[in-house]
Motif scaffolding. Structure first.
Motif, PDB file in Angstrom:
ATOM      1  N   LYS A  70     -38.411  32.431  22.376  1.00  0.00           N
ATOM      2  CA  LYS A  70     -37.315  33.361  22.119  1.00  0.00           C
ATOM      3  C   LYS A  70     -36.006  32.810  22.676  1.00  0.00           C
ATOM      4  O   LYS A  70     -34.973  32.896  22.034  1.00  0.00           O
ATOM      5  CB  LYS A  70     -37.634  34.728  22.720  1.00  0.00           C
ATOM      6  CG  LYS A  70     -38.722  35.481  21.967  1.00  0.00           C
ATOM      7  CD  LYS A  70     -39.215  36.695  22.703  1.00  0.00           C
ATOM      8  CE  LYS A  70     -38.198  37.791  22.785  1.00  0.00           C
ATOM      9  NZ  LYS A  70     -38.725  39.018  23.405  1.00  0.00           N
ATOM     10  N   ASP A  71     -36.074  32.241  23.869  1.00  0.00           N
ATOM     11  CA  ASP A  71     -34.873  31.664  24.466  1.00  0.00           C
ATOM     12  C   ASP A  71     -34.374  30.473  23.649  1.00  0.00           C
ATOM     13  O   ASP A  71     -33.170  30.323  23.426  1.00  0.00           O
ATOM     14  CB  ASP A  71     -35.144  31.228  25.907  1.00  0.00           C
ATOM     15  CG  ASP A  71     -35.372  32.408  26.844  1.00  0.00           C
ATOM     16  OD1 ASP A  71     -34.979  33.535  26.479  1.00  0.00           O
ATOM     17  OD2 ASP A  71     -35.957  32.194  27.925  1.00  0.00           O
ATOM     18  N   ASP A  72     -35.307  29.634  23.202  1.00  0.00           N
ATOM     19  CA  ASP A  72     -34.933  28.480  22.390  1.00  0.00           C
ATOM     20  C   ASP A  72     -34.278  28.922  21.088  1.00  0.00           C
ATOM     21  O   ASP A  72     -33.278  28.350  20.657  1.00  0.00           O
ATOM     22  CB  ASP A  72     -36.147  27.608  22.071  1.00  0.00           C
ATOM     23  CG  ASP A  72     -36.710  26.904  23.290  1.00  0.00           C
ATOM     24  OD1 ASP A  72     -35.987  26.803  24.301  1.00  0.00           O
ATOM     25  OD2 ASP A  72     -37.873  26.457  23.219  1.00  0.00           O
ATOM     26  N   TYR A  73     -34.821  29.946  20.467  1.00  0.00           N
ATOM     27  CA  TYR A  73     -34.279  30.436  19.208  1.00  0.00           C
ATOM     28  C   TYR A  73     -32.907  31.074  19.429  1.00  0.00           C
ATOM     29  O   TYR A  73     -31.986  30.874  18.634  1.00  0.00           O
ATOM     30  CB  TYR A  73     -35.236  31.425  18.552  1.00  0.00           C
ATOM     31  CG  TYR A  73     -34.814  31.840  17.168  1.00  0.00           C
ATOM     32  CD1 TYR A  73     -34.724  30.897  16.146  1.00  0.00           C
ATOM     33  CD2 TYR A  73     -34.483  33.155  16.868  1.00  0.00           C
ATOM     34  CE1 TYR A  73     -34.324  31.253  14.867  1.00  0.00           C
ATOM     35  CE2 TYR A  73     -34.083  33.524  15.600  1.00  0.00           C
ATOM     36  CZ  TYR A  73     -34.008  32.565  14.599  1.00  0.00           C
ATOM     37  OH  TYR A  73     -33.607  32.919  13.345  1.00  0.00           O
ATOM     38  N   ALA A  74     -32.746  31.809  20.517  1.00  0.00           N
ATOM     39  CA  ALA A  74     -31.456  32.418  20.838  1.00  0.00           C
ATOM     40  C   ALA A  74     -30.413  31.320  21.050  1.00  0.00           C
ATOM     41  O   ALA A  74     -29.263  31.441  20.588  1.00  0.00           O
ATOM     42  CB  ALA A  74     -31.575  33.294  22.073  1.00  0.00           C
ATOM     43  N   GLU A  75     -30.800  30.252  21.724  1.00  0.00           N
ATOM     44  CA  GLU A  75     -29.885  29.134  21.947  1.00  0.00           C
ATOM     45  C   GLU A  75     -29.520  28.468  20.617  1.00  0.00           C
ATOM     46  O   GLU A  75     -28.354  28.149  20.372  1.00  0.00           O
ATOM     47  CB  GLU A  75     -30.531  28.107  22.882  1.00  0.00           C
ATOM     48  CG  GLU A  75     -29.615  26.962  23.237  1.00  0.00           C
ATOM     49  CD  GLU A  75     -30.274  25.972  24.193  1.00  0.00           C
ATOM     50  OE1 GLU A  75     -29.905  24.800  24.133  1.00  0.00           O
ATOM     51  OE2 GLU A  75     -31.163  26.390  24.963  1.00  0.00           O
ATOM     52  N   TYR A  76     -30.496  28.299  19.754  1.00  0.00           N
ATOM     53  CA  TYR A  76     -30.256  27.711  18.435  1.00  0.00           C
ATOM     54  C   TYR A  76     -29.247  28.555  17.651  1.00  0.00           C
ATOM     55  O   TYR A  76     -28.299  28.037  17.072  1.00  0.00           O
ATOM     56  CB  TYR A  76     -31.582  27.604  17.671  1.00  0.00           C
ATOM     57  CG  TYR A  76     -31.421  27.445  16.177  1.00  0.00           C
ATOM     58  CD1 TYR A  76     -31.072  26.222  15.620  1.00  0.00           C
ATOM     59  CD2 TYR A  76     -31.610  28.534  15.321  1.00  0.00           C
ATOM     60  CE1 TYR A  76     -30.905  26.074  14.258  1.00  0.00           C
ATOM     61  CE2 TYR A  76     -31.454  28.392  13.954  1.00  0.00           C
ATOM     62  CZ  TYR A  76     -31.105  27.169  13.424  1.00  0.00           C
ATOM     63  OH  TYR A  76     -30.944  27.023  12.070  1.00  0.00           O
ATOM     64  N   LEU A  77     -29.451  29.886  17.642  1.00  0.00           N
ATOM     65  CA  LEU A  77     -28.550  30.759  16.912  1.00  0.00           C
ATOM     66  C   LEU A  77     -27.151  30.739  17.515  1.00  0.00           C
ATOM     67  O   LEU A  77     -26.146  30.774  16.789  1.00  0.00           O
ATOM     68  CB  LEU A  77     -29.089  32.198  16.904  1.00  0.00           C
ATOM     69  CG  LEU A  77     -30.320  32.425  16.044  1.00  0.00           C
ATOM     70  CD1 LEU A  77     -30.812  33.860  16.193  1.00  0.00           C
ATOM     71  CD2 LEU A  77     -30.055  32.104  14.584  1.00  0.00           C
ATOM     72  N   SER A  78     -27.094  30.696  18.838  1.00  0.00           N
ATOM     73  CA  SER A  78     -25.807  30.655  19.517  1.00  0.00           C
ATOM     74  C   SER A  78     -25.024  29.407  19.100  1.00  0.00           C
ATOM     75  O   SER A  78     -23.830  29.467  18.808  1.00  0.00           O
ATOM     76  CB  SER A  78     -26.022  30.674  21.026  1.00  0.00           C
ATOM     77  OG  SER A  78     -24.800  30.569  21.702  1.00  0.00           O
TER      78      SER A  78
END
Length: 82
Positions: A70-78
């Protein structure tokens, strides 16, 4: 031993059931037999084994670190939208 069964069904219900059976890759007879077998069993839902797509997907994420994902995906979206 298999026995022949005659059913009277609404045409619309029958057509939808045939289409569903085809999408599931089985015959209408197999679909009805499986449904009736399930109804007639005195088994708790937790004891029923998954079939079809559910069985294929079961355990797919076993051992995955969801929080990190989830953190990796949030970073990707950011990064993508900034």
């Amino acid at each position: 031993m298999k026995a022949k069964l005659t059913l009277k069904l609404d045409n619309e219900v029958l057509e939808r059931a045939k289409a569903y059976a085809e999408r599931q890759g089985c015959s209408l007879s197999q679909l009805v037999e499986t449904y009736l077998a399930t109804l007639s069993q005195q088994v708790r839902p937790s004891e029923i084994q998954p079939t079809g797509v559910v069985a294929e997907l079961a355990g797919l994420l076993a051992g995955a670190k969801i929080d990190e994902t989830k953190d990796d995906y949030a970073e990707y979206l950011s990064k993508k939208y900034s």
